[in-house]
Structure formats: C-alpha cells, structure tokens
Design a protein around this motif. Structure first.
Motif, PDB file in Angstrom:
ATOM      1  N   ALA A   1       0.571   1.161   2.541  1.00 40.82           N
ATOM      2  CA  ALA A   1       1.610   1.350   3.563  1.00 40.82           C
ATOM      3  C   ALA A   1       2.992   1.274   2.922  1.00 40.82           C
ATOM      4  O   ALA A   1       3.875   2.078   3.239  1.00 40.82           O
ATOM      5  CB  ALA A   1       1.467   0.300   4.662  1.00 40.82           C
ATOM      6  N   ALA A   2       3.174   0.326   1.996  1.00 43.34           N
ATOM      7  CA  ALA A   2       4.470   0.181   1.322  1.00 43.34           C
ATOM      8  C   ALA A   2       4.820   1.442   0.540  1.00 43.34           C
ATOM      9  O   ALA A   2       5.987   1.859   0.526  1.00 43.34           O
ATOM     10  CB  ALA A   2       4.445  -1.034   0.398  1.00 43.34           C
ATOM     11  N   ARG A   3       3.838   2.077  -0.095  1.00 42.72           N
ATOM     12  CA  ARG A   3       4.104   3.329  -0.825  1.00 42.72           C
ATOM     13  C   ARG A   3       4.575   4.422   0.121  1.00 42.72           C
ATOM     14  O   ARG A   3       5.479   5.190  -0.191  1.00 42.72           O
ATOM     15  CB  ARG A   3       2.856   3.791  -1.582  1.00 42.72           C
ATOM     16  CG  ARG A   3       2.698   3.168  -2.946  1.00 42.72           C
ATOM     17  CD  ARG A   3       1.633   3.872  -3.777  1.00 42.72           C
ATOM     18  NE  ARG A   3       0.298   3.749  -3.244  1.00 42.72           N
ATOM     19  CZ  ARG A   3      -0.485   2.683  -3.400  1.00 42.72           C
ATOM     20  NH1 ARG A   3      -0.052   1.646  -4.079  1.00 42.72           N
ATOM     21  NH2 ARG A   3      -1.694   2.659  -2.886  1.00 42.72           N
ATOM     22  N   ARG A   4       3.977   4.496   1.282  1.00 36.82           N
ATOM     23  CA  ARG A   4       4.387   5.514   2.254  1.00 36.82           C
ATOM     24  C   ARG A   4       5.792   5.240   2.786  1.00 36.82           C
ATOM     25  O   ARG A   4       6.582   6.162   2.973  1.00 36.82           O
ATOM     26  CB  ARG A   4       3.369   5.592   3.386  1.00 36.82           C
ATOM     27  CG  ARG A   4       2.121   6.349   2.971  1.00 36.82           C
ATOM     28  CD  ARG A   4       1.017   6.202   3.994  1.00 36.82           C
ATOM     29  NE  ARG A   4      -0.082   7.122   3.759  1.00 36.82           N
ATOM     30  CZ  ARG A   4      -1.043   6.937   2.867  1.00 36.82           C
ATOM     31  NH1 ARG A   4      -1.042   5.878   2.081  1.00 36.82           N
ATOM     32  NH2 ARG A   4      -2.012   7.825   2.737  1.00 36.82           N
TER      33      ARG A   4
ATOM     34  N   LEU B   1      -2.695   4.958   8.386  1.00 40.09           N
ATOM     35  CA  LEU B   1      -1.980   5.661   7.313  1.00 40.09           C
ATOM     36  C   LEU B   1      -1.857   7.149   7.613  1.00 40.09           C
ATOM     37  O   LEU B   1      -0.808   7.749   7.348  1.00 40.09           O
ATOM     38  CB  LEU B   1      -2.672   5.427   5.970  1.00 40.09           C
ATOM     39  CG  LEU B   1      -2.660   3.983   5.471  1.00 40.09           C
ATOM     40  CD1 LEU B   1      -3.465   3.870   4.179  1.00 40.09           C
ATOM     41  CD2 LEU B   1      -1.246   3.452   5.284  1.00 40.09           C
ATOM     42  N   LYS B   2      -2.887   7.735   8.195  1.00 41.97           N
ATOM     43  CA  LYS B   2      -2.808   9.150   8.582  1.00 41.97           C
ATOM     44  C   LYS B   2      -1.758   9.349   9.682  1.00 41.97           C
ATOM     45  O   LYS B   2      -1.019  10.336   9.684  1.00 41.97           O
ATOM     46  CB  LYS B   2      -4.178   9.656   9.041  1.00 41.97           C
ATOM     47  CG  LYS B   2      -5.162   9.865   7.899  1.00 41.97           C
ATOM     48  CD  LYS B   2      -6.528  10.277   8.420  1.00 41.97           C
ATOM     49  CE  LYS B   2      -7.486  10.646   7.332  1.00 41.97           C
ATOM     50  NZ  LYS B   2      -7.981   9.560   6.513  1.00 41.97           N
ATOM     51  N   ALA B   3      -1.679   8.398  10.609  1.00 38.28           N
ATOM     52  CA  ALA B   3      -0.665   8.476  11.671  1.00 38.28           C
ATOM     53  C   ALA B   3       0.732   8.354  11.074  1.00 38.28           C
ATOM     54  O   ALA B   3       1.653   9.083  11.466  1.00 38.28           O
ATOM     55  CB  ALA B   3      -0.908   7.385  12.708  1.00 38.28           C
TER      56      ALA B   3
ATOM     57  N   GLU C   1       6.057  -4.892   9.184  1.00 43.71           N
ATOM     58  CA  GLU C   1       4.753  -5.492   9.491  1.00 43.71           C
ATOM     59  C   GLU C   1       3.796  -5.461   8.307  1.00 43.71           C
ATOM     60  O   GLU C   1       3.142  -6.463   8.010  1.00 43.71           O
ATOM     61  CB  GLU C   1       4.103  -4.766  10.674  1.00 43.71           C
ATOM     62  CG  GLU C   1       2.762  -5.364  11.071  1.00 43.71           C
ATOM     63  CD  GLU C   1       2.071  -4.651  12.232  1.00 43.71           C
ATOM     64  OE1 GLU C   1       1.082  -5.214  12.730  1.00 43.71           O
ATOM     65  OE2 GLU C   1       2.507  -3.544  12.636  1.00 43.71           O
ATOM     66  N   LEU C   2       3.705  -4.338   7.612  1.00 45.29           N
ATOM     67  CA  LEU C   2       2.686  -4.187   6.575  1.00 45.29           C
ATOM     68  C   LEU C   2       3.240  -4.130   5.154  1.00 45.29           C
ATOM     69  O   LEU C   2       2.504  -4.406   4.199  1.00 45.29           O
ATOM     70  CB  LEU C   2       1.857  -2.920   6.828  1.00 45.29           C
ATOM     71  CG  LEU C   2       1.085  -2.867   8.139  1.00 45.29           C
ATOM     72  CD1 LEU C   2       0.335  -1.556   8.262  1.00 45.29           C
ATOM     73  CD2 LEU C   2       0.140  -4.039   8.262  1.00 45.29           C
ATOM     74  N   GLY C   3       4.498  -3.756   5.011  1.00 49.70           N
ATOM     75  CA  GLY C   3       5.077  -3.554   3.684  1.00 49.70           C
ATOM     76  C   GLY C   3       4.889  -4.698   2.709  1.00 49.70           C
ATOM     77  O   GLY C   3       4.539  -4.465   1.547  1.00 49.70           O
TER      78      GLY C   3
ATOM     79  N   ARG D   1       8.125   6.227   0.020  1.00 46.44           N
ATOM     80  CA  ARG D   1       8.207   7.695  -0.078  1.00 46.44           C
ATOM     81  C   ARG D   1       9.129   8.247   1.007  1.00 46.44           C
ATOM     82  O   ARG D   1       9.959   9.127   0.753  1.00 46.44           O
ATOM     83  CB  ARG D   1       6.812   8.296   0.025  1.00 46.44           C
ATOM     84  CG  ARG D   1       6.788   9.791  -0.205  1.00 46.44           C
ATOM     85  CD  ARG D   1       5.386  10.353  -0.318  1.00 46.44           C
ATOM     86  NE  ARG D   1       4.567  10.033   0.833  1.00 46.44           N
ATOM     87  CZ  ARG D   1       3.314   9.602   0.766  1.00 46.44           C
ATOM     88  NH1 ARG D   1       2.732   9.409  -0.391  1.00 46.44           N
ATOM     89  NH2 ARG D   1       2.638   9.352   1.866  1.00 46.44           N
ATOM     90  N   SER D   2       9.026   7.705   2.218  1.00 46.95           N
ATOM     91  CA  SER D   2       9.896   8.146   3.307  1.00 46.95           C
ATOM     92  C   SER D   2      11.347   7.826   2.999  1.00 46.95           C
ATOM     93  O   SER D   2      12.240   8.667   3.183  1.00 46.95           O
ATOM     94  CB  SER D   2       9.466   7.466   4.615  1.00 46.95           C
ATOM     95  OG  SER D   2      10.371   7.781   5.646  1.00 46.95           O
ATOM     96  N   TRP D   3      11.601   6.602   2.541  1.00 44.52           N
ATOM     97  CA  TRP D   3      12.972   6.208   2.219  1.00 44.52           C
ATOM     98  C   TRP D   3      13.523   7.005   1.045  1.00 44.52           C
ATOM     99  O   TRP D   3      14.697   7.369   1.038  1.00 44.52           O
ATOM    100  CB  TRP D   3      13.035   4.714   1.955  1.00 44.52           C
ATOM    101  CG  TRP D   3      12.855   3.882   3.193  1.00 44.52           C
ATOM    102  CD1 TRP D   3      12.848   4.315   4.488  1.00 44.52           C
ATOM    103  CD2 TRP D   3      12.656   2.476   3.251  1.00 44.52           C
ATOM    104  NE1 TRP D   3      12.658   3.256   5.347  1.00 44.52           N
ATOM    105  CE2 TRP D   3      12.534   2.115   4.616  1.00 44.52           C
ATOM    106  CE3 TRP D   3      12.558   1.483   2.283  1.00 44.52           C
ATOM    107  CZ2 TRP D   3      12.341   0.811   5.031  1.00 44.52           C
ATOM    108  CZ3 TRP D   3      12.357   0.173   2.699  1.00 44.52           C
ATOM    109  CH2 TRP D   3      12.252  -0.162   4.056  1.00 44.52           C
TER     110      TRP D   3
END
Length: 194
Positions: A121-124, A56-58, A113-115, A127-129
């Motif tokens: 991971a899905a929240r990140r 998640l940090k990556a 893969e993780l969403g 957030r990006s989208w």
C-alpha cells in the motif's frame, strides 16, 4: 466448461472502491464486501484475490481515474501557473466540501491507515505522490521557462511543498469543519509562486 461471470468485475471493483473509501481497510470485512457487492465470497476471491488484493486493486483504480484529470489540468498549452493555481484551489474547495469530510482522499486515507505497516500500500501511495510531484514540477519548470515564476525559485522544492500542502489539505478538510482553514492555507502557499 468454464462458467461465465454473473457480475461485471469492473462494476464490482468500483463498488468495492466506494466501500473501502468510505469505511477504510480495517473496518471493512469480507462479509461487508459480499453484502455491498452482491456477489459471493468465492467469486470475490476468484476474481480479485483476498481482501488485501481487492483493496490494492481498488486503490489502483482510484489512481487510474484521478491521474488523467491532473495531467490535463497541469499540461494545458500556454501559461502554466494558472493550472497550478487552479489545481491547488480545487483541492482546497474539495477539502472543504461535505463529501470529502465524509470520505477524505482514498490515497491519503491509505497513507494514514496502511502506509506505516503495509509495504504494498505504501508503494502505491508513494507512486501516486510521485506522479503528482512530477506533474507539478513539470508545470513549474514550464512556468519558470516562460517567465511566470521568478528564476530563483526552485521548481522541485515548490512541487514538493505543494504536494505536502495538497495532502495536508485533504487531512485537515476531513477533520475540520472550517473551510476557511484550508482555503487560507492554499492561498498563502500560492503566494509563494508570485
């Protein structure tokens, strides 16, 4: 007395990002990370947490590195549509490149893969989208205000269409050996802006 770190945490995070990006979350073990980063397991845990925390940090670092470029491309003064068109064409060109075929987009890879089963991971990914959609929407509103985009066009709907196209370009580019496929799709989508 606290020991000083014998490695650069930022360099280690970038190295972990590269490994996760290339191999994915599930295919990367802690042993792989220890070998790739060249630091001990205890140091990884003490600095970054477990493998999931490090991933998640990556992912956060990837977004931090990428988002300023998007903001710059879509917020330049003057006409707005050239920036939108350049962004879509850049994504299409990258999608057809050999490097992207090997690695794909880290956010898109994470979504696939993780969403579906990892809420953090899905929240990140979301957030990006949302960031991309917001930047596209702002540019398209500016374009409509400046008379570059016909008044009946819905900037929000177009921003969402372009976001989905950009992500689709990433997936298709990773799986297809035909750069014309992504290039033609991008140009057809851009025709909607005329």
């Amino acid at each position: 007395m606290a020991r000083t770190k014998e490695f650069d945490p930022d360099a280690a995070l970038r190295s972990a990002l590269e490994l996760f990006w290339r191999r994915g979350y599930e295919a990367t073990s802690m042993a792989d990370l220890v070998a790739h980063l060249g630091i001990g397991r205890a140091s990884i845990y003490a600095t970054f947490g477990n493998k999931h925390d490090l991933y998640l940090k990556a992912l956060d670092r990837y977004a931090e590195d990428r988002d300023p470029q998007l903001l710059d491309e879509l917020s330049r003064p003057g006409p707005a549509l050239p920036g939108v068109r350049a962004l879509v064409r850049r994504f299409a060109a990258e999608a057809g490149s050999e490097e992207l075929r090997r690695n794909g987009c880290f956010v898109t890879n994470t979504a696939a893969e993780l969403g579906p089963h990892d809420p953090e991971a899905a929240r990140r990914v979301e957030r990006s989208w949302e960031q991309i959609e917001t930047l596209l929407h702002s540019a398209l509103v500016r374009a409509r205000t400046q008379g570059e985009l016909p008044g009946e066009r819905d900037p929000r709907a177009l921003a969402r269409l372009l976001l989905v196209l950009l992500q689709g370009l990433r997936v298709t580019g990773k799986a297809s050996g035909d750069p014309a496929r992504v290039r033609d799709a991008a140009e057809q989508a851009l025709a909607l802006l005329d």
